[in-house]
Structure formats: C-alpha cells, structure tokens
Enzyme design. Structure first.
Site, mmCIF file in Angstrom:
data_model
loop_
_atom_site.group_PDB
_atom_site.id
_atom_site.type_symbol
_atom_site.label_atom_id
_atom_site.label_comp_id
_atom_site.label_asym_id
_atom_site.label_seq_id
_atom_site.Cartn_x
_atom_site.Cartn_y
_atom_site.Cartn_z
ATOM 1 N N ASP A 96 -23.361 11.579 12.531
ATOM 2 C CA ASP A 96 -22.294 11.982 13.458
ATOM 3 C C ASP A 96 -21.287 10.859 13.659
ATOM 4 O OD1 ASP A 96 -22.806 14.587 14.150
ATOM 5 O OD2 ASP A 96 -23.906 14.102 15.988
ATOM 6 N N GLY A 111 0.803 -1.219 0.000
ATOM 7 C CA GLY A 111 0.000 0.000 0.000
ATOM 8 C C GLY A 111 0.835 1.268 0.000
ATOM 9 N N HIS A 112 1.980 1.243 -0.716
ATOM 10 C CA HIS A 112 2.926 2.374 -0.610
ATOM 11 C C HIS A 112 2.454 3.648 -1.298
ATOM 12 C CE1 HIS A 112 3.808 1.196 -4.689
ATOM 13 N NE2 HIS A 112 4.549 2.277 -4.831
ATOM 14 N N ARG A 113 1.376 3.552 -2.082
ATOM 15 C CA ARG A 113 0.878 4.784 -2.725
ATOM 16 C C ARG A 113 -0.142 5.511 -1.863
ATOM 17 N NH1 ARG A 113 0.454 4.092 -9.009
ATOM 18 N NH2 ARG A 113 2.645 4.375 -9.524
ATOM 19 N N GLY A 114 -0.616 4.860 -0.814
ATOM 20 C CA GLY A 114 -1.608 5.478 0.064
ATOM 21 C C GLY A 114 -0.944 6.421 1.055
ATOM 22 N N HIS A 154 -12.067 11.554 4.849
ATOM 23 C CA HIS A 154 -12.292 11.763 6.279
ATOM 24 C C HIS A 154 -12.461 13.256 6.552
ATOM 25 C CE1 HIS A 154 -10.359 7.728 6.494
ATOM 26 N NE2 HIS A 154 -11.279 7.563 7.407
ATOM 27 N N LYS A 197 -10.814 -5.346 10.212
ATOM 28 C CA LYS A 197 -9.593 -5.000 10.952
ATOM 29 C C LYS A 197 -9.429 -5.879 12.197
ATOM 30 C CE LYS A 197 -7.838 -1.850 8.313
ATOM 31 N NZ LYS A 197 -6.529 -2.083 7.680
ATOM 32 N N SER A 234 -7.206 0.298 12.869
ATOM 33 C CA SER A 234 -7.929 1.542 13.128
ATOM 34 C C SER A 234 -8.578 1.491 14.510
ATOM 35 C CB SER A 234 -9.019 1.706 12.070
ATOM 36 O OG SER A 234 -9.960 2.667 12.485
ATOM 37 N N SER A 235 -8.739 2.665 15.106
ATOM 38 C CA SER A 235 -9.357 2.716 16.434
ATOM 39 C C SER A 235 -10.843 2.374 16.393
ATOM 40 C CB SER A 235 -9.156 4.100 17.057
ATOM 41 O OG SER A 235 -9.730 5.089 16.240
ATOM 42 N N CYS A 236 -11.430 2.243 15.191
ATOM 43 C CA CYS A 236 -12.855 1.879 15.134
ATOM 44 C C CYS A 236 -13.092 0.408 15.459
ATOM 45 C CB CYS A 236 -13.460 2.253 13.787
ATOM 46 S SG CYS A 236 -12.850 1.262 12.441
ATOM 47 N N ASN A 252 -7.616 8.415 14.213
ATOM 48 C CA ASN A 252 -7.864 9.051 12.906
ATOM 49 C C ASN A 252 -6.581 9.734 12.410
ATOM 50 O OD1 ASN A 252 -10.491 8.405 13.812
ATOM 51 N ND2 ASN A 252 -11.358 10.108 12.663
ATOM 52 N N LEU A 253 -6.132 9.324 11.232
ATOM 53 C CA LEU A 253 -4.869 9.820 10.674
ATOM 54 C C LEU A 253 -5.125 10.905 9.639
ATOM 55 C CD1 LEU A 253 -3.302 6.314 10.062
ATOM 56 C CD2 LEU A 253 -2.591 7.936 11.841
ATOM 57 N N TRP A 311 -20.745 18.391 7.997
ATOM 58 C CA TRP A 311 -21.690 17.293 8.249
ATOM 59 C C TRP A 311 -21.925 17.084 9.747
ATOM 60 C CZ3 TRP A 311 -19.029 13.023 4.764
ATOM 61 C CH2 TRP A 311 -19.071 13.454 3.431
ATOM 62 N N TYR A 353 -15.898 -2.342 8.124
ATOM 63 C CA TYR A 353 -14.456 -2.085 8.119
ATOM 64 C C TYR A 353 -13.835 -2.571 9.426
ATOM 65 C CZ TYR A 353 -10.237 0.907 8.025
ATOM 66 O OH TYR A 353 -8.961 1.399 8.054
HETATM 67 O O1 GFB Z 1 -13.576 11.444 9.607
HETATM 68 P P1 GFB Z 1 -14.954 10.936 9.443
HETATM 69 O O2 GFB Z 1 -15.470 10.828 8.055
HETATM 70 O O3 GFB Z 1 -15.135 9.501 10.075
HETATM 71 O O4 GFB Z 1 -15.969 11.902 10.237
HETATM 72 P P2 GFB Z 1 -15.229 8.828 11.543
HETATM 73 C C1 GFB Z 1 -15.737 12.326 11.555
HETATM 74 C C2 GFB Z 1 -16.815 13.316 11.975
HETATM 75 O O5 GFB Z 1 -16.694 14.531 11.236
HETATM 76 C C3 GFB Z 1 -18.257 12.835 11.773
HETATM 77 C C4 GFB Z 1 -17.964 14.937 10.748
HETATM 78 O O6 GFB Z 1 -19.045 13.235 12.889
HETATM 79 C C5 GFB Z 1 -18.692 13.601 10.519
HETATM 80 O O7 GFB Z 1 -20.093 13.793 10.428
HETATM 81 N N1 GFB Z 1 -17.818 15.789 9.542
HETATM 82 C C6 GFB Z 1 -18.162 17.099 9.450
HETATM 83 C C7 GFB Z 1 -17.339 15.399 8.340
HETATM 84 N N2 GFB Z 1 -17.964 17.552 8.209
HETATM 85 C C8 GFB Z 1 -17.444 16.520 7.496
HETATM 86 C C9 GFB Z 1 -17.016 16.402 6.136
HETATM 87 O O8 GFB Z 1 -17.091 17.334 5.332
HETATM 88 N N3 GFB Z 1 -16.511 15.197 5.758
HETATM 89 C C10 GFB Z 1 -16.412 14.129 6.629
HETATM 90 N N4 GFB Z 1 -15.887 12.974 6.190
HETATM 91 N N5 GFB Z 1 -16.837 14.222 7.918
HETATM 92 C C11 GFB Z 1 -14.169 6.872 10.246
HETATM 93 C C12 GFB Z 1 -14.586 5.467 9.944
HETATM 94 O O9 GFB Z 1 -15.090 7.329 11.156
HETATM 95 O O10 GFB Z 1 -12.909 6.950 10.873
HETATM 96 C C13 GFB Z 1 -13.517 4.629 9.413
HETATM 97 O O11 GFB Z 1 -15.730 5.505 9.115
HETATM 98 C C14 GFB Z 1 -12.190 4.817 10.108
HETATM 99 O O12 GFB Z 1 -13.913 3.312 9.486
HETATM 100 C C15 GFB Z 1 -11.855 6.271 10.277
HETATM 101 O O13 GFB Z 1 -12.192 4.188 11.357
HETATM 102 C C16 GFB Z 1 -10.588 6.510 11.019
HETATM 103 O O14 GFB Z 1 -14.144 9.279 12.447
HETATM 104 O O15 GFB Z 1 -16.620 8.987 12.094
#
Ligand code: GFB
Length: 319
Positions: A272, A15-18, A184, A145, A112-114, A170-171, A205, A141
C-alpha cells in the site's frame, strides 16, 4: 517579468524528455522563451561529473530547471533501491554543482512529497521535513531528494545564489510512464481499464485504502514559470492541489471515464505504501499560483494522450 530575465535568457531544462521536463519545455514555449537548452541522455549523461561540468562550461545557462531524475512507482522504488538513491544523488549533485561553479543565477530543483515522514501530520507542511522516519518503500529516493533540497539550501545560505526547490505531490499527464511494472498508479489505472474494455476484470495493487493527491504536470510547469521571475521567500515549496482521494475512489473515477464495466480485484500481496500523502499548499498559494486542472479533466487529458500515443510507447525498465 523580472528585469534580469528576458525571452532570450538561456534556460537549461535537465530531463526534457521526461514527463516533467517536457511539460516545463512546453510551458516555456507558451510563455515565449526562445533560448531553451536541452540534451538527451545519450548526448549528456548527467551521472557523469566531467560531461556535466563540460556542458555547463560551454553553455553557461542563466537559469536551470532540474527535472532529470530516476523515477518510478511503488514497486520500482521498493525493488531497485540502489538505482534510485545512486542515480538521483549522482545526477542532481553534478547538475547543482556545475550550475553553481559556472555562474547560474537561479536553479529550481524538483523533488517529491515523499521527502516528508510517513507519519507526518496531514496536510503536510514544509516544516515537517526531517521530523520522523520515512516510508520504507521509497526512502532511497526520498533521501536523494532531501539531499538535493539541502544542497540548494546550502548554496543559497552560504553564497546567496537563488537555488531553491519545488516539492510536487504525485504527478501525472502526457509523457508519463505507462509501463505496468514501473509506473505510478494513475497511468497504470488508465492503461489497465482502457485495455480491459468493455468488461474484463482488472487487478489493482494493495487494499485501495491509501489516500493520494494528484497534480497534472502542466500545473506544476506553470508553478515553475511563476518562480522564474520572483525571488522565493522560502528555500522550498510544496506544490499540490490540497485535495486527496483514496485509490479505490480513483479507480472508480478512471473506470467511469474510460467506460469500463468489469469487476475490480485487489491484489493485497502488493504494498500500500504510505497511508496518506496530502500537501499543505498554503506557502505556494501566497505566490499567486494555483492549479487549473480538475482531476476529472486531467485524467481525460491523459487518457486522450495515451490513446493517441500508445502504439509507440516503450517499456520502461530499471537498469
Ligand atoms: O503511485 P504509486 O506507485 O506510488 O502507488 P506511491 C500509489 C498507490 O496505488 C499504492 C496503489 O497504494 C499502490 O499499491 N496501486 C493500485 C497501484 N494499483 C496500482 C497499480 O497498478 N500500479 C501502481 N503503481 N500502484 C511513489 C513513490 O509512491 O510516489 C515515489 O514510490 C514517488 O518515490 C511517487 O514519491 C510520487 O504514491 O505509493
């Protein structure tokens, strides 16, 4: 450095391109490693068992860093459950099994912490694994994991091989996904505020109330380096900063750093997710590793990368 590891040790970074894999390759180069093996997904589809076996048979890496994964933000996870469970189970099973069969001495599986229950006591200790139901937006997911962590644990228990897992929070950082549908929160906010400069409204969101912990990917990559030359006492380690922040506070910080002066609107029809996800980092702290980036410096670094690279960023669709 451990006597069994030298700068010439063959190390395969899957996964070196990620975002994660590219940070691991940069860190290995910084630390002088000269025999880093990589393959693009066009050269090697890790979801294909035979191709994966053939690659390991031919190259026999001594160390494997398993950073390949199907990843995405909250909506991508919610809307594409099959790709998230299938692709992750397939590719990680193939890599772990091929590494085991072809004699890899050490494998680090990145998760992942999830993996921890939605209602786990905060901060979440490693021992809270499998003590309760998962967050529904990312259980597919998370189950993949957890399975990867358990495969590594089983190989170590049964065969004494040094296969173990790092579970980062979260990275974010260079090479993150900035596609607003699938990314993310942190890269999404950098892009939304930057593109709305100086004063157009920005729509985010959910409610802004959830709390998240953010780790710069170069700090995770240094944790990987720490574990190249020490025998891990445990089968898996949380990797985080031990500090969290609400999404509303994050949005205000990114707004300040980007110089955006418009209004923020919250689209509460979007989920959320889990209310809080803060890791207990006492286990990894004992290894000597600690994060270097403050959240402010990390966001600035990622914003600079985004500005430099935005003209050739691709859309990231889930197929
Ligand atoms: O980072 P995120 O997409 O995932 O969202 P999770 C974190 C929070 O940010 C949520 C809010 O409450 C979203 O509703 N948020 C606000 C937004 N605005 C935005 C936006 O414009 N884009 C996004 N993406 N979020 C993920 C997991 O969970 O975390 C994966 O789905 C993984 O499996 C990853 O574990 C690290 O932190 O909720």
């Amino acid at each position: 450095m451990n006597k069994d590891i030298s700068v010439n040790t063959p190390i395969y970074v899957a996964g070196h391109r990620g975002m994660v894999g590219s940070a691991v390759v940069r860190a290995l180069e910084r630390h002088g490693f000269t025999n880093v093996l990589t393959q693009t997904s066009a050269e090697l589809d890790l979801r294909n068992q035979q191709q994966t076996m053939d690659f390991f048979e031919k190259n026999r890496p001594q160390i494997v860093i398993l950073a390949a994964a199907r990843v995405g933000g909250i909506l991508a996870n919610r809307d594409y459950p099959y790709q998230f469970i299938h692709d992750n189970l397939a590719l990680q099973t193939n890599v772990i099994n091929a590494a085991y069969h072809h004699g890899a001495e050490r494998l680090m599986f990145l998760g992942s912490s999830c993996i921890y229950p939605r209602e786990a006591p905060q901060p979440m200790h490693e021992d809270s694994l499998l003590t309760g139901p998962l967050e529904s937006t990312n259980e597919w997911y998370a189950i993949a994991k957890i399975a990867g962590l358990k495969m590594c644990q089983a190989i170590r228990k049964q065969h004494g091989r040094c296969f173990f897992s790092l579970m980062p929070t979260n990275l974010y950082g260079p090479n993150d996904n900035f596609d607003l549908e699938t990314s993310h929160v942190l890269p999404a906010l950098i892009r939304k505020f930057h593109e709305a400069l100086p004063d157009k409204d920005v729509e985010l969101w959910g409610s802004g109330k959830p709390q998240r912990e953010f780790l710069h990917v170069d700090d995770l990559a240094e944790a990987v380096i720490t574990f190249l030359d020490q025998t891990p006492e445990f089968d898996y380690y949380n990797v985080g900063t031990g500090k969290d922040i609400s999404i509303k506070e994050l949005s205000e910080l990114i707004q300040e750093i980007t110089g955006h002066e418009g209004a923020i609107k919250w689209d509460t029809s979007k989920p959320d997710g889990t209310p809080r996800k803060l890791l207990d980092v006492s286990r990894i702290s004992k290894t000597g590793w600690q994060p270097r980036y403050s959240l402010r410096d990390g966001i600035q670094n990622t914003l600079d990368w985004f500005i430099k690279n935005k003209t050739h960023l691709k859309e990231v669709h889930i197929e």
